[in-house]
Design an enzyme around this catalytic site. Structure first.
Site, PDB file in Angstrom:
ATOM      1  N   VAL A 112       0.837  -1.200   0.000  1.00  0.00           N
ATOM      2  CA  VAL A 112       0.000   0.000   0.000  1.00  0.00           C
ATOM      3  C   VAL A 112       0.876   1.256   0.000  1.00  0.00           C
ATOM      4  CG1 VAL A 112      -2.024  -1.007   1.127  1.00  0.00           C
ATOM      5  CG2 VAL A 112      -0.158  -0.152   2.524  1.00  0.00           C
ATOM      6  N   ASN A 152      -0.321  -6.328   7.604  1.00  0.00           N
ATOM      7  CA  ASN A 152       1.043  -5.793   7.542  1.00  0.00           C
ATOM      8  C   ASN A 152       1.022  -4.388   6.924  1.00  0.00           C
ATOM      9  OD1 ASN A 152       3.734  -5.202   6.873  1.00  0.00           O
ATOM     10  ND2 ASN A 152       4.215  -7.386   6.724  1.00  0.00           N
ATOM     11  N   VAL A 154       3.169  -2.615   5.478  1.00  0.00           N
ATOM     12  CA  VAL A 154       3.839  -2.375   4.191  1.00  0.00           C
ATOM     13  C   VAL A 154       3.279  -3.291   3.099  1.00  0.00           C
ATOM     14  CG1 VAL A 154       5.963  -1.615   5.296  1.00  0.00           C
ATOM     15  CG2 VAL A 154       5.730  -4.003   4.611  1.00  0.00           C
ATOM     16  N   GLU A 155       2.349  -4.142   3.445  1.00  0.00           N
ATOM     17  CA  GLU A 155       1.764  -5.009   2.410  1.00  0.00           C
ATOM     18  C   GLU A 155       0.348  -4.506   2.081  1.00  0.00           C
ATOM     19  OE1 GLU A 155       2.534  -9.220   2.859  1.00  0.00           O
ATOM     20  OE2 GLU A 155       4.371  -8.794   3.961  1.00  0.00           O
ATOM     21  N   MET A 156      -0.686  -5.050   2.753  1.00  0.00           N
ATOM     22  CA  MET A 156      -2.037  -4.583   2.430  1.00  0.00           C
ATOM     23  C   MET A 156      -2.515  -3.499   3.387  1.00  0.00           C
ATOM     24  SD  MET A 156      -3.631  -8.252   1.266  1.00  0.00           S
ATOM     25  CE  MET A 156      -5.127  -7.647   0.534  1.00  0.00           C
TER      26      MET A 156
END
Lengths: 351, 565
Positions: A112, A152, A154-156
């Site tokens: 994201v 997370n 830095v992920e979703m």
């Protein structure tokens, strides 16, 4: 009355004896039979039936699990749903593109708001056969794994509250959940639907599997040589089983200090240590599956090897502690390419 | 005690009995043998999988297992079996000791999982080096060429042998031999050319791996295949079995109490049944007595009704007499006591004919009728010269007050006719039409009556208007109540048309014959109300007899059965 009590007592005792006997019967027959069958497959002893399977340390992929079509359709849709993420732009499929071998082809994935991930995205294909999930094995099951990227940052970059609110508020999703699960939209059902979908993502029908199935011509001579090399030089010590890996942990840098040579060690390089905090687990990672490996470059947890050739060379040096000739490397790559199976139909995107 | 309290008491007793039964039943089920069987099976399954895993670990260590898939599958099943033990032992019931034993089992299993993973990793490395060491030795001796049979060649071969023996035996002496072989070969490193020296380094690296990993692998092997899990399972099973035995003993005690309680309830219900049966028998007798009493009371009531009927009959003139007239009368009450009223009263100067109908029937209507009769006669006795309208005003005042005191909702229609000495008849009051059959013209006249109904209000001044009619010789005057005209047959009323048809044949007949004609015409009609008929035929035009001036009921006078005589 006393007689009646005795009679009732006798009946109860009889029932207990029968129940215990029945249970004991169940316990000592069916599961043991399964265990023995598995042991017979695994143990190349004279006691094992010769025809049960080959003595190869690798096995063919199994049939995918039978999943309820409604759950499967829901899981596929959720897998491709970017609105599960914080900025409504990142889906599971963003980093695990099913058309690209279940990866995004990047060294590190973008989450994201353009944030960069810490490790290379492992393929989602055949992930169901891994004994644990993630490079560091922090999730024991697919269901457990699904929560990590969703939350997370830095992920979703989302939360379960937001995800469930979105799913419950979207009529087509709430209807699909109702059709699949009696209790509708829940966190457990969301995990279950995605995990069940991923259980169908097996890349069957690879040349190597056809070869194991008895098709002598499925592998060309170089690939066959590569397979023999794969076993003789020791790759098989870690990349073994039906998933050609994914059933053990191993230290990256057994016969050489990979990280010292590479430089710039990060926390992500500590691998399993980040989960167990045992010094013996520093730089230890789940051995990745080599199935479909031709399509999942770049390689390793840090995405440092851009090609199969580089990856094989690094492995030979740091894991096997030996030098490989060019012929051996070529043969190994030919064998690794024979592990590529079918991506369709489970990899199709939903309408 | 009221029935509501009895109901509450019995309901409470039932609720208490149910609650005690439920409590005893639940306590007697506290040792659920099905759950117990499942719990024991779950513990047994963990033990089985634990042993299987130990076998598989040993097989992997000694080359009988060429991949780890069976181990990982068993590991996953063991994790599921561990969860099942928690769920099933928890379902039967735990104690702090059992919780501790479960926690220790979890810890042992976690330790084992960790040891297993380390074993797998280390074992793979060891196997790789063991596999490669002979190849590395062969490659090195090949590179040595003619010097392969020299000291280095021999030392390399000795190192390979020592490594393989050490791996197989793994004791201190073979380890020492292996390390000594490594040291010997390493000592010759400096005397070798660079390219051969690199191969020698490779050989030594793998030899050192074997030296390091062999004890490590066997250490992890011991930890992955030790008896810790089995011991913890034994402790858990012993504690659990003890706990279940206690539960089973307690449940057994409760079961005995439940049996006794059930027996008590059965006896209590049986006793209650017997008591109810006795009570029912007493009730039956009391009901029979009550029924007999009611029968007697009803008979007495009917006796009173009959008496009232007789009084009413005595009050109305059965065969009234009017000077110069042939008179016939009849009254059929709908019930034992009717509300119809008629009377013929003789005063010194006039003869009075009265006909009326009290609303409703039965004893109350009859009572009002009797009051009316008394009031009329009293008023006429006091003032024989009253006009009909005045009479009705007086009677209304009395009647209204009395009805109010009775608390009855009654009223009365009435027409009072005063026959004067000259033959003229003054009449007033609203009742049914007055029929007059004219002898001369054979016409039947119906004269409507008007005025206030009695009993509706105290003051009826001005509510009645006296009117006059004349009867000539042979004319027939017929008065009736609505019970006659409202008699029903096949859904049709007798009505005034029925009266007209009956009276059309009246010419030349006596009053009694005319009355009988009307009665015959009513044959087949159902009387829903009192039905009264009064037929008066004017025999001749003559003045009123002075002798008939007594105000006494006509019925008390001697009368002849046949008015014609």
């Amino acid at each position: 009355m006393k007689r009646a009590l005795r009679f009732a007592g006798a009946l109860t005792a009889l029932a207990v004896v029968c129940a215990t006997a029945s249970c004991s019967e169940n316990r000592t027959t069916a599961p043991r039979a399964e265990r023995e069958a598995m042991a017979a497959k695994a143990l190349p002893s004279s006691a094992a039936p010769a025809a049960t399977t080959s003595r190869e340390p690798l096995g063919a992929l199994p049939e995918p699990a039978k999943i309820d079509p409604a759950v499967l359709a829901l899981g596929r849709r959720l897998f491709h749903e970017p609105r599960l993420s914080g900025d409504a732009k990142v889906a599971c499929a963003s980093c695990h593109d099913l058309a690209k071998g279940g990866v995004d082809g990047r060294k590190l994935s973008t989450g994201v708001d353009g944030r960069l991930g810490l490790v290379n995205a492992p393929t989602v294909y055949n992930a169901a056969l891994n004994f644990v999930q993630f490079w560091d094995g922090r999730a024991a099951t697919l269901e457990e794994q699904i929560g990590f990227p969703i939350t997370n940052p830095v992920e979703m970059g989302s939360s379960w509250d937001k995800v469930l609110a979105f799913l419950a508020g979207e009529p087509s999703y709430s209807a699909a959940f109702k059709a699949s699960f009696p209790d509708g939209v829940t966190e457990a059902n969301t995990r279950r639907a995605i995990a069940d979908f991923e259980r169908t993502l097996l890349t069957r029908n690879s040349p190597f599997d056809r070869y194991l199935g008895g098709d002598e011509h499925a592998l060309d001579p170089e690939a066959r040589t590569g397979y023999e090399t794969f076993k003789s030089v020791g790759c098989i010590a870690c990349h073994q089983g039906r998933n050609v890996g994914g059933n053990m942990f191993q230290k990256f840098g057994v016969l050489g200090d990979y990280f010292k040579d590479r430089g710039h060690v990060t926390d992500a390089d500590y691998g399993r240590f980040n989960v167990t905090h045992l010094e013996s687990d520093r730089f230890v990672f789940r051995v990745p599956s080599l199935r479909n490996v031709e399509r999942t470059a770049p390689y390793f947890h840090d995405g440092s090897a851009a090609t199969l050739n580089q990856a094989v060379q690094v492995m030979a040096r740091y894991q096997l502690g030996r030098k490989l000739g060019d012929d051996q490397v070529s043969a190994l790559i030919a064998f690794l390419k024979s592990l590529s199976g079918d991506l369709a139909p489970a990899g199709e995107k939903p309408e | 005690m009221s029935s509501a309290r009895w109901f509450t008491l019995i309901g409470g007793l039932f609720a208490l009995a149910f609650g005690v039964s439920a409590l005893l039943y639940l306590r007697s089920r506290s040792a659920d043998f099905d759950s117990h069987t499942r719990a024991v099976a779950a513990i047994g399954n963990v033990r089985h999988l634990d042993r299987l895993l130990s076998e598989q670990v040993l097989a992997a260590r000694f080359g009988l297992l060429n991949q780890y898939d069976p181990l990982t599958a068993t590991e996953q099943e063991l994790a599921e079996a561990e969860r099942a033990v928690h769920a099933r032992v928890g379902a039967v019931g735990t104690t702090p000791e059992i919780e501790t034993a479960l926690a220790e089992l979890d810890h042992a299993l976690a330790e084992r999982r960790s040891a297993l993973e380390h074993f797998k990793a280390e074992n793979s490395v060891l196997k790789n080096s063991l596999r490669y060491l002979p190849t590395a030795g062969e490659e090195l001796t090949n590179e040595l060429g003619p010097n392969a049979n020299g000291p280095l060649g021999r030392d390399v071969n000795a190192l390979v042998r020592a490594a393989l023996v050490y791996n197989l035996i793994g004791d201190q002496s073979t380890r020492a031999a292996h390390l000594a072989a490594v040291t010997r070969v390493a000592a010759e490193r400096s005397a070798l050319p660079k390219d051969v020296g690199a191969d020698l380094e490779l050989l030594l690296a793998h030899a050192r791996v074997i030296g390091e990993r062999q004890p490590s692998v066997d250490g992890w092997l011991r930890r992955a295949a030790n008896e810790e899990v089995s011991d913890r399972l034994g402790v858990l099973e012993r504690l659990y079995q003890g706990r279940f035995s206690e539960s089973a003993t307690t449940a057994n005690e409760y079961r005995k109490v439940l049996y006794a309680w059930s027996l008590f309830l059965v006896l209590a219900v049986a006793l209650a049944g017997i008591q109810l049966r006795k009570l029912y028998a007493g009730l039956e007798q009391r009901v029979a007595e009550r029924t007999a009493e009611l029968g007697r009371a009803l008979d007495a009531l009917w006796g009173e009704m009959k008496l009232a009927r007789r009084i009413q009959e005595a009050l109305v003139p059965n065969e009234p007499v009017l000077a110069g007239c042939d008179v016939a009368a009849s009254m059929k009450p709908a019930e034992q006591v009717g509300g119809d009223y008629y009377d013929v009263v003789h005063t010194k100067t006039h003869e009075w004919i009265l006909i009326g109908d009290v609303s409703g029937h039965g004893v109350p209507a009859g009572l009002v009728m009797m009051m009316c009769q008394t009031a009329v006669r009293t008023a006429l006795q006091r003032d024989p010269e009253l006009m009909p309208d005045r009479l009705l005003v007086l009677v209304n005042a009395v009647l209204t007050q009395n009805i109010r005191q009775l608390g009855e909702d009654k009223y009365m229609t009435i027409t009072a006719l005063r026959r004067d000495a000259g033959g003229g008849i003054w009449f007033a009051g609203a009742h049914q039409d007055i029929f007059i059959c004219r002898a001369e013209s054979d016409e039947i006249e119906a004269i409507e009556t008007a005025g206030l109904w009695l009993g509706l209000r105290d003051d009826a001044e001005g509510a009645f208007v006296p009117r006059e009619l004349k009867l000539n010789a042979g004319d027939l005057l017929v008065l009736h109540t609505d019970g006659v005209t409202e008699a029903m047959r096949d859904g049709a009323m007798f009505d005034t048309s029925g009266m007209r048809r009956a009276l059309a044949r009246a010419k030349g007949k006596t009053a009694r014959q005319v009355l009988d004609d009307v009665h015959r015409a009513l044959d087949g009609f159902e009387l829903n109300d009192d039905a009264t008929l009064l037929v008066i035929r004017q025999l001749e035009s003559m003045p009123l007899s002075a002798k008939s001036g007594e105000t006494q009921p006509a019925s008390l006078r001697p009368v002849s059965p046949d008015p014609a005589t």
